[in-house]
Design a protein around this motif. Structure first.
Motif, PDB file in Angstrom:
ATOM      1  N   ALA A  28       0.837  -1.204   0.000  1.00  0.00           N
ATOM      2  CA  ALA A  28       0.000   0.000   0.000  1.00  0.00           C
ATOM      3  C   ALA A  28       0.868   1.249   0.000  1.00  0.00           C
ATOM      4  O   ALA A  28       0.604   2.218  -0.737  1.00  0.00           O
ATOM      5  N   TYR A  29       1.917   1.237   0.814  1.00  0.00           N
ATOM      6  CA  TYR A  29       2.804   2.412   0.896  1.00  0.00           C
ATOM      7  C   TYR A  29       3.520   2.642  -0.438  1.00  0.00           C
ATOM      8  O   TYR A  29       3.630   3.780  -0.911  1.00  0.00           O
ATOM      9  N   LYS A  30       3.998   1.558  -1.045  1.00  0.00           N
ATOM     10  CA  LYS A  30       4.701   1.683  -2.332  1.00  0.00           C
ATOM     11  C   LYS A  30       3.747   2.191  -3.421  1.00  0.00           C
ATOM     12  O   LYS A  30       4.103   3.037  -4.242  1.00  0.00           O
ATOM     13  N   TYR A  31       2.514   1.665  -3.434  1.00  0.00           N
ATOM     14  CA  TYR A  31       1.545   2.100  -4.443  1.00  0.00           C
ATOM     15  C   TYR A  31       1.244   3.589  -4.279  1.00  0.00           C
ATOM     16  O   TYR A  31       1.180   4.335  -5.260  1.00  0.00           O
ATOM     17  N   LEU A  32       1.072   4.021  -3.024  1.00  0.00           N
ATOM     18  CA  LEU A  32       0.762   5.430  -2.783  1.00  0.00           C
ATOM     19  C   LEU A  32       1.940   6.316  -3.190  1.00  0.00           C
ATOM     20  O   LEU A  32       1.752   7.388  -3.772  1.00  0.00           O
ATOM     21  N   ARG A  33       3.157   5.844  -2.905  1.00  0.00           N
ATOM     22  CA  ARG A  33       4.329   6.645  -3.260  1.00  0.00           C
ATOM     23  C   ARG A  33       4.407   6.845  -4.778  1.00  0.00           C
ATOM     24  O   ARG A  33       4.779   7.908  -5.273  1.00  0.00           O
ATOM     25  N   ALA A  34       4.002   5.815  -5.533  1.00  0.00           N
ATOM     26  CA  ALA A  34       4.061   5.895  -6.995  1.00  0.00           C
ATOM     27  C   ALA A  34       2.891   6.679  -7.584  1.00  0.00           C
ATOM     28  O   ALA A  34       3.001   7.238  -8.687  1.00  0.00           O
ATOM     29  N   ASN A  35       1.756   6.718  -6.872  1.00  0.00           N
ATOM     30  CA  ASN A  35       0.537   7.298  -7.461  1.00  0.00           C
ATOM     31  C   ASN A  35      -0.041   8.465  -6.663  1.00  0.00           C
ATOM     32  O   ASN A  35      -1.185   8.867  -6.891  1.00  0.00           O
ATOM     33  N   ALA A  36       0.736   9.019  -5.729  1.00  0.00           N
ATOM     34  CA  ALA A  36       0.218  10.071  -4.848  1.00  0.00           C
ATOM     35  C   ALA A  36      -0.314  11.264  -5.618  1.00  0.00           C
ATOM     36  O   ALA A  36      -1.333  11.859  -5.247  1.00  0.00           O
ATOM     37  N   LYS A  37       0.346  11.637  -6.721  1.00  0.00           N
ATOM     38  CA  LYS A  37      -0.055  12.839  -7.461  1.00  0.00           C
ATOM     39  C   LYS A  37      -1.414  12.665  -8.127  1.00  0.00           C
ATOM     40  O   LYS A  37      -2.078  13.638  -8.472  1.00  0.00           O
ATOM     41  N   ASN A  38      -1.855  11.398  -8.327  1.00  0.00           N
ATOM     42  CA  ASN A  38      -3.196  11.159  -8.887  1.00  0.00           C
ATOM     43  C   ASN A  38      -4.290  11.500  -7.873  1.00  0.00           C
ATOM     44  O   ASN A  38      -5.449  11.675  -8.234  1.00  0.00           O
ATOM     45  N   ILE A  39      -3.885  11.566  -6.603  1.00  0.00           N
ATOM     46  CA  ILE A  39      -4.856  11.858  -5.545  1.00  0.00           C
ATOM     47  C   ILE A  39      -4.824  13.335  -5.183  1.00  0.00           C
ATOM     48  O   ILE A  39      -5.849  14.006  -5.120  1.00  0.00           O
ATOM     49  N   SER A  40      -3.627  13.874  -4.934  1.00  0.00           N
ATOM     50  CA  SER A  40      -3.495  15.302  -4.621  1.00  0.00           C
ATOM     51  C   SER A  40      -2.065  15.746  -4.861  1.00  0.00           C
ATOM     52  O   SER A  40      -1.110  15.046  -4.497  1.00  0.00           O
ATOM     53  N   GLN A  41      -1.932  16.908  -5.447  1.00  0.00           N
ATOM     54  CA  GLN A  41      -0.602  17.472  -5.699  1.00  0.00           C
ATOM     55  C   GLN A  41       0.087  17.858  -4.387  1.00  0.00           C
ATOM     56  O   GLN A  41       1.310  17.997  -4.333  1.00  0.00           O
ATOM     57  N   SER A  42      -0.701  18.035  -3.344  1.00  0.00           N
ATOM     58  CA  SER A  42      -0.125  18.496  -2.072  1.00  0.00           C
ATOM     59  C   SER A  42       0.480  17.366  -1.246  1.00  0.00           C
ATOM     60  O   SER A  42       1.113  17.599  -0.230  1.00  0.00           O
ATOM     61  N   ILE A  43       0.283  16.112  -1.669  1.00  0.00           N
ATOM     62  CA  ILE A  43       0.803  14.979  -0.901  1.00  0.00           C
ATOM     63  C   ILE A  43       2.293  14.810  -1.161  1.00  0.00           C
ATOM     64  O   ILE A  43       2.734  14.727  -2.313  1.00  0.00           O
ATOM     65  N   SER A  44       3.042  14.785  -0.077  1.00  0.00           N
ATOM     66  CA  SER A  44       4.485  14.527  -0.181  1.00  0.00           C
ATOM     67  C   SER A  44       4.871  13.536   0.895  1.00  0.00           C
ATOM     68  O   SER A  44       4.788  13.826   2.087  1.00  0.00           O
ATOM     69  N   LEU A  45       5.295  12.332   0.468  1.00  0.00           N
ATOM     70  CA  LEU A  45       5.666  11.293   1.425  1.00  0.00           C
ATOM     71  C   LEU A  45       7.114  11.418   1.880  1.00  0.00           C
ATOM     72  O   LEU A  45       7.482  10.890   2.920  1.00  0.00           O
ATOM     73  N   ALA A  46       7.920  12.126   1.082  1.00  0.00           N
ATOM     74  CA  ALA A  46       9.365  12.161   1.348  1.00  0.00           C
ATOM     75  C   ALA A  46       9.717  12.942   2.614  1.00  0.00           C
ATOM     76  O   ALA A  46      10.777  12.725   3.200  1.00  0.00           O
ATOM     77  N   THR A  47       8.848  13.844   3.050  1.00  0.00           N
ATOM     78  CA  THR A  47       9.172  14.701   4.211  1.00  0.00           C
ATOM     79  C   THR A  47       8.452  14.263   5.487  1.00  0.00           C
ATOM     80  O   THR A  47       8.458  14.976   6.479  1.00  0.00           O
ATOM     81  N   LYS A  48       7.817  13.086   5.442  1.00  0.00           N
ATOM     82  CA  LYS A  48       7.055  12.619   6.608  1.00  0.00           C
ATOM     83  C   LYS A  48       7.485  11.213   7.003  1.00  0.00           C
ATOM     84  O   LYS A  48       7.972  10.446   6.181  1.00  0.00           O
ATOM     85  N   ASP A  49       7.274  10.893   8.285  1.00  0.00           N
ATOM     86  CA  ASP A  49       7.392   9.518   8.774  1.00  0.00           C
ATOM     87  C   ASP A  49       6.001   9.054   9.188  1.00  0.00           C
ATOM     88  O   ASP A  49       5.197   9.844   9.697  1.00  0.00           O
ATOM     89  N   PHE A  50       5.728   7.755   8.984  1.00  0.00           N
ATOM     90  CA  PHE A  50       4.383   7.233   9.230  1.00  0.00           C
ATOM     91  C   PHE A  50       4.435   6.009  10.129  1.00  0.00           C
ATOM     92  O   PHE A  50       5.334   5.174  10.027  1.00  0.00           O
ATOM     93  N   VAL A  51       3.437   5.926  11.027  1.00  0.00           N
ATOM     94  CA  VAL A  51       3.203   4.697  11.796  1.00  0.00           C
ATOM     95  C   VAL A  51       1.733   4.345  11.612  1.00  0.00           C
ATOM     96  O   VAL A  51       0.855   5.154  11.904  1.00  0.00           O
ATOM     97  N   VAL A  52       1.471   3.156  11.102  1.00  0.00           N
ATOM     98  CA  VAL A  52       0.086   2.681  10.976  1.00  0.00           C
ATOM     99  C   VAL A  52      -0.075   1.483  11.912  1.00  0.00           C
ATOM    100  O   VAL A  52       0.677   0.509  11.830  1.00  0.00           O
TER     101      VAL A  52
END
Length: 677
Positions: free
Chosen positions: A545-569
């Motif tokens: 899921a994380y890899k798919y979002l990283r590859a397709n984030a811009k299809n959802i919103s231009q404001s999404i940036s995964l590179a500057t955040k850390d995530f815990v799910v």
């Protein structure tokens, strides 16, 4: 009080009850604790004969007028002791050891005397004289020795603590069976001065819960609520076995153990130590809170080279200044605690019960009873005696606790159950319905603590869906807290960004509800998964899921940036059936919700999943999945379009309970879950 109950009281508890309006009338003229007044009323005015009661009341008034020491008349009483050579006083006295003289000396609270000679026998007999002091009837003498002017001429010749003589606890238990449960609860409430006819059943139970620290060893209770709801009344006025420490500075020596004098502090002298106005609690010692945590967890603490044990319960009462709704949205319900305690999740986790003080109405004069109740000193001694036994296993023949209760939760629930059962069913005569009601109450009181810990401590305290299982019927019942929403797994109303629910098959082949919670912080794109243990399939699904979002984030919103955040799910298995591998799509939606700071639709459940390449995977057994979603409390369900063909298998009455939302792509699922058109 109905005549039939009064008859039961007089035939079963002769000489052990009193009319509470008498206490009120005398209390207004003499500022002494209720248990002092009722001790005297029990001696002189415990009768149903109005003439005898009137005579008794006059006797008590005369005794108080003659012997109770008012601070403004202290000098007059001292003079009287000197002139008469002796005089009996009613005062609160405390004792200290004067090591240089090798003797004990008493201090009188209202009389203002210090260094009064007192015999060793009283200190040995009544050790609470050394720990904060107790009210006594004291026969004083005056001996002035010209050759020894260093000694006080005042002598405490005879000391009688204001306590009920003798108690047969078996007689008390046997007499309980004469009353119905409702009659008994009302009698207990009247015994502490309250008029139960003004309270709902829920408020009656909350009042009873205030007494648990007096009847249960090492019980930790917290009650925060508005002013004027009687939070500290029980611990100050009702029992001679509890002490109320007003807000302010305290020390480890005072509270636990004095290394210099080698004497126990308050926890060794009293059954209950209550802290008023928790916001003001301060320890002069740096290790104060740490020692308190140790004591609250185990009933013991280390001082010097020794470990000391004590059984005193700890009570924390204080004021909440805002409405509960506002606090829940902006902070947590432990907010009034001082920072050193209120941000320490390990300290707060020791609380066995959080009493919702905001549910108790502000006291009016008619809330205080004029009817008959136990003499408080008698009832206090009963509670003290009942501390020696435990009812913590009373629900074991009928119920077992759910999967989400850890060891601390279990101890807390069992102690609350034990306390309530001893208060309501001291004779041990109860049935399954009786104990179930108490168990639900106990689970709610502990869950309130856990819900706030979850806000403060995050993922560590994720298990809040408390439940119990009926051993006979096999049904599992979830217990909610009223201020958090309904009794379903999925609460009503808008949730937090990054939180969502899904329904899928677990490892054991059963359908269950899973909750995902996301924490996001500044970083460099690190992704962590918690709650899944060593489940390889679940880990791979979340990574996909994380890899798919990283590859397709811009299809959802231009404001999404995964590179500057850390995530815990974090994934929670709410039904305890084993981890699921259907986590690809739920993880992706949870991450997007968190990144966009936009919660998913209220009461939404996500069904279905996607492949690593983004293709739809249909729901396995749609009808059963929808039934589980309904039981969990879902109102809206996100369904893949590939499952539309299976709608014919779903009963119409089940379909009518949902708003079904279909999605065609992963991106479409994100938009619809977040309510974006």
């Amino acid at each position: 009080m109905e005549q039939v109950i009064l008859d039961k009281l007089s035939s079963n508890f002769a000489g052990k009850f009193v009319r509470k309006d008498l206490t009120k009338k005398i209390k207004e003229g003499a500022n002494v604790p209720v248990y002092v007044l009722e001790y005297l009323l029990g001696m002189y005015a415990s009768s149903l004969d109005e003439t005898l009661v009137s005579q008794g009341v006059e006797n008590v008034k005369n005794i108080l007028a003659r012997n109770y020491v008012r601070p403004d008349e202290a000098e007059k009483i001292k003079a009287r002791i000197r002139e008469l050579g002796g005089y009996t006083v009613i005062d609160k006295i405390s004792v200290t050891l004067n090591a240089s003289k090798d003797c004990y000396e008493a201090s009188f609270s209202n009389l203002g005397l210090r260094d009064v000679q007192i015999s060793d026998e009283y200190v040995k007999k009544y050790d609470r004289l050394l720990g904060g002091g107790i009210w006594c009837i004291v026969a004083m003498e005056y001996w002035y020795d010209e050759n020894n002017r260093m000694n006080s001429p005042f002598v405490a010749r005879k000391v009688d603590p204001i306590q009920m003589p003798g108690l047969d606890i078996d007689d008390f238990k046997d007499a309980r069976s004469a009353f119905t449960t409702e009659e008994w609860i009302d009698l207990v409430l009247r015994s502490v001065g309250m008029e139960p006819t003004h309270f709902s059943e829920r408020v009656k139970w909350l009042h009873l819960a205030r007494l648990i620290p007096l009847i249960e060893n090492n019980y930790n209770l917290c009650e925060l609520g508005p002013r004027g709801t009687g939070k500290s009344h029980v611990y100050k006025e009702i029992s001679p076995n509890s002490i109320l420490v007003s807000g302010g500075q305290t020390t480890v020596a005072n509270l636990f153990y004095n290394m210099a004098t080698r004497t126990m502090g308050l926890v060794g002298m009293w059954d209950c130590v209550a802290f008023d106005e928790v916001a003001g609690i301060r320890f002069k010692d740096n290790d104060g809170v740490q020692i308190m945590k140790d004591y609250m967890a185990s009933g013991s603490f280390a001082r010097g080279k020794e470990e000391k044990n004590a059984s005193a319960s700890m009570v924390f009462v204080g004021n909440i200044n805002q409405s509960v709704d506002v606090i829940l949205k902006t902070s947590n319900l432990f907010e009034p605690f001082p920072e050193v305690m209120g941000t320490d999740s390990a300290f707060l986790d020791r609380m066995h019960c959080y009493l919702p003080g905001w549910e108790i109405p502000k006291y009016r004069p008619d809330f205080f009873t004029d009817d008959y109740g136990f003499i408080t000193d008698y009832f206090s001694e009963v509670m003290r005696e009942m501390r020696k036994i435990s009812f913590s296993d009373s629900f074991d023949p009928f119920f077992k606790l759910g999967m989400q209760l850890n060891q601390r939760d279990t101890i807390a629930v069992r102690r609350t159950v034990s306390g309530m059962m001893k208060l309501i069913y001291p004779d041990g005569n109860y049935n399954k319905d009786d104990v179930e009601k108490v168990l639900r109450f106990a689970l709610e009181m502990r869950r309130r603590v856990k819900e706030q810990l979850k806000k403060i401590g995050g993922m560590e305290f994720y298990d809040v869906n408390f439940s119990y299982i009926d051993l006979e019927e096999g049904r599992e019942e979830y217990v909610s807290v009223p201020e958090q929403g309904g009794g379903t797994l999925i609460p009503e109303g808008m949730g937090k960004a990054g939180h969502l629910y899904s329904v899928s098959y677990g490892k054991g082949g059963q359908l269950g509800t899973y909750k995902l919670e996301t924490q996001i912080s500044s970083g460099n794109g690190r992704f962590e998964r918690t709650g899944i243990g060593s489940d390889r399939e679940a880990k791979e699904a979340m990574d996909s899921a994380y890899k798919y979002l990283r590859a397709n984030a811009k299809n959802i919103s231009q404001s999404i940036s995964l590179a500057t955040k850390d995530f815990v799910v974090h994934v929670q298995d709410l039904n305890g059936i084993g981890m699921t591998a259907v986590l690809n799509l739920p993880t992706m939606i949870a991450l997007c919700s968190s990144l966009l700071n936009k919660p998913v639709l209220p009461s939404l459940v996500i069904l279905g999943d996607i492949t690593i390449g983004g293709s739809m995977i249909k729901v396995e057994n749609l009808a059963n999945s929808l039934q589980v979603a309904k039981d969990a409390g879902a109102k809206k369900v996100l369904v893949p379009m590939t499952s539309a063909a299976d709608l014919g298998t779903v009963p119409p009455e089940l379909m009518g309970t949902f708003n079904l939302i279909f999605y065609q792509t992963p991106e479409d699922a994100v938009f619809k879950a977040l309510g974006v058109e």
